[in-house]
Design a protein around this motif. Structure first.
Motif, PDB file in Angstrom:
ATOM      1  N   PRO A 173      -1.416   4.100   3.736  1.00 14.26           N
ATOM      2  CA  PRO A 173      -1.693   3.904   5.162  1.00 14.26           C
ATOM      3  C   PRO A 173      -0.416   3.717   5.981  1.00 14.26           C
ATOM      4  O   PRO A 173      -0.311   4.219   7.105  1.00 14.26           O
ATOM      5  N   LEU A 176       1.040   7.051   6.718  1.00 18.16           N
ATOM      6  CA  LEU A 176       0.288   7.760   7.765  1.00 18.16           C
ATOM      7  C   LEU A 176       0.642   7.206   9.145  1.00 18.16           C
ATOM      8  O   LEU A 176       0.825   7.967  10.104  1.00 18.16           O
ATOM      9  N   ARG A 177       0.745   5.878   9.236  1.00 22.61           N
ATOM     10  CA  ARG A 177       1.110   5.287  10.537  1.00 22.61           C
ATOM     11  C   ARG A 177       2.503   5.750  10.946  1.00 22.61           C
ATOM     12  O   ARG A 177       2.750   6.041  12.119  1.00 22.61           O
ATOM     13  N   ASP A 195      -6.848  10.678   7.745  1.00 23.94           N
ATOM     14  CA  ASP A 195      -6.125   9.550   8.319  1.00 23.94           C
ATOM     15  C   ASP A 195      -6.876   8.249   8.032  1.00 23.94           C
ATOM     16  O   ASP A 195      -7.768   7.860   8.781  1.00 23.94           O
ATOM     17  N   SER A 197      -5.259   5.416   7.813  1.00 31.85           N
ATOM     18  CA  SER A 197      -4.254   4.388   8.104  1.00 31.85           C
ATOM     19  C   SER A 197      -4.894   3.117   8.651  1.00 31.85           C
ATOM     20  O   SER A 197      -4.360   2.017   8.441  1.00 31.85           O
ATOM     21  N   ARG A 409       0.817  -1.037   2.528  1.00 30.70           N
ATOM     22  CA  ARG A 409       1.944  -1.128   3.463  1.00 30.70           C
ATOM     23  C   ARG A 409       3.254  -0.674   2.824  1.00 30.70           C
ATOM     24  O   ARG A 409       4.326  -0.844   3.404  1.00 30.70           O
TER      25      ARG A 409
END
Ligand code: SF4
Length: 444
Positions: A173, A176-177, A195, A197, A409
């Motif tokens: 995620p 993706l962010r 997506d 994220s 993260r």
């Protein structure tokens, strides 16, 4: 040197998980989607348990709950009950249906069942189906097959739009962010798919939301057939899910490796800037500059150190290329997947001399680690038992990471992700040397 995985009577400590897990992950990148696993309860439970321990998020995965009789006579009524229950309890925009080994083994005509269901009851949510027998591939194949199935069933053609599709693969995620941030900085409208994220790294809520917010909507994804091009990350994809948009709607496919390392990030960001007809923003140039500076500062700690990489094939290839870029020597690149393309992908990335192990389990990887004695391993938590027994430091990357928090993260991509990774690699090597030192130097 290329080594085939040794012939063994059984897999021990598997380095792969099942194809429907990859499908569920991809479906979580679709807005308002509930994944539904067509088969036995145990498959859905296994998928939930694995994904929860990695992402540490609620993970609703429905099951058609095959019994003995559905195994013999088929799961038609189970499927109808499951979809009706989902409509009544979740009100999803879409149900993502993937099949288990059991449904595929009995030859279930899932596509026909869906057609009959939709015709009989127009109030049911839209169903998107993908066949994911695990005896044909692992989570890596399940993920990409699902992305292709969704694009095939949802994307529509039409007049070209100033936008691109970005198919990033099964990244974190945080990755993706970061990609969304980069696309916004370049000023390029994009369909980043799937997506998850937000759906797999969301905020704490006072009330439980059965379907977490986030993901790409079907309406948005329908426009993927009108994009200027598709940029797809993954060295071992041949040709990969983006090809379906080229075949059906004439959207050109640009195939690149995962942007880990300076060279790979340069290539990816240049492709995005090209598509936007714009220069790279100053913020990216600054991140690149800091990364190169860190390479200069840290090169003496990593140069000529031997490293083994374990993970999904595209991630493993990208990490090996990154390791070679910073002056390390990749000695083993291993994956539980069996693409047959990792050696070629490594050669194209300029990584020479590493032993390549596909279709491997962690026992066979552990045996090679014992023989090769690398200074460091980059891999998932499943690499921990072997690295612990051999006293080799482990930098956790990829999937699954379920002996630490924050897996969602972990940033791997771009200059910023490479910076984080480089710092962790250097500091892990330094920390290990400190731990082994009798002197206990505090200045390194
Ligand atoms: S039976 Fe197949 S689909 Fe079910 S958990 Fe095992 S590998 Fe996955």
């Amino acid at each position: 040197m290329i080594a085939a995985a040794p012939v063994r009577p059984a897999t021990t400590n598997t380095c792969r998980v099942c194809a429907p897990l990859g499908a569920v992950l991809a479906f979580r990148g679709l807005r308002g989607c509930v994944p539904l696993v067509h088969g036995s309860q145990g498959c859905a439970t296994y998928i939930r348990r694995y994904l929860i321990s990695h992402f540490r998020e609620p993970m609703d995965v429905a099951s058609t709950s095959f019994t003995e009789s559905s195994t013999v006579f088929g799961g038609k009524s189970n499927l109808a009950t499951a979809v009706t229950n989902l409509r009544d309890q979740y009100a999803p925009e879409v149900v993502g249906l993937c099949t288990t080994c059991l449904a595929e083994t009995i030859g279930e005509d899932t596509r026909g069942l869906i057609r009959d269901l939709a015709a009989a009851d127009p109030t049911l949510p839209r169903l998107i189906h993908v066949a994911t027998p695990s005896f044909k591939g692992c989570q890596h194949k399940g993920f990409h097959d699902t992305v292709e199935a969704i694009l095939r069933q949802v994307a529509e053609g039409g007049e070209r739009l100033r936008q691109v599709n970005v198919l990033a693969g099964p990244v974190s995620p945080a990755d993706l962010r970061h990609l969304r941030e980069v696309l916004a900085a370049i000023g390029l409208p994009a369909i980043l798919f799937p997506d998850y994220s937000e759906t797999l790294d969301g905020p704490s809520l006072a009330r439980y939301e059965p379907i977490p917010a986030g993901g790409i909507g079907l309406d948005e994804l329908a426009r993927a057939g009108r994009s200027a091009c598709t940029i797809q990350f993954g060295d071992t994809l041949e040709p990969g899910p983006g090809a379906v948009l080229e075949q059906l709607h004439g959207v050109p496919l640009v195939r690149l490796g995962l942007p880990i390392g300076v060279q790979a990030s340069d290539a990816a960001f240049a492709a995005l800037a090209d598509a936007a007809g714009a220069a790279l923003p100053e913020s990216l140039a600054a991140e690149r500059g800091r990364l190169v500076d860190a390479y200069v500062d840290g090169h003496k700690y990593v140069a000529r150190r031997r490293v083994a990489v374990v993970g999904d094939p595209d991630l493993a290839v990208a990490l090996a290329a990154f390791a070679a870029e910073i002056g390390m020597i990749p000695v083993l690149v291993a994956s539980g997947a069996a693409t047959g393309r990792m050696a070629q992908a490594l050669a194209l990335r300029g990584v020479a001399g590493a032993e390549v192990l596909e279709d491997a389990d962690h026992d066979s990887i552990g045996a090679r680690l014992a023989a090769l004695k690398p200074d460091l391993v980059l891999g998932p938590s499943k690499s921990y038992p072997a690295t612990r027994s051999l006293s080799i430091p482990l930098v956790r990357v990829g999937f699954p990471v379920h002996d630490r928090i924050g897996a969602g993260r972990i940033l791997h991509l771009g200059y910023r992700g490479t910076q984080r990774l480089f710092d962790e690699v250097v500091n892990t090597l330094l920390g290990h040397a400190q731990d082994l030192s009798e002197t206990g130097y505090a200045y390194l």
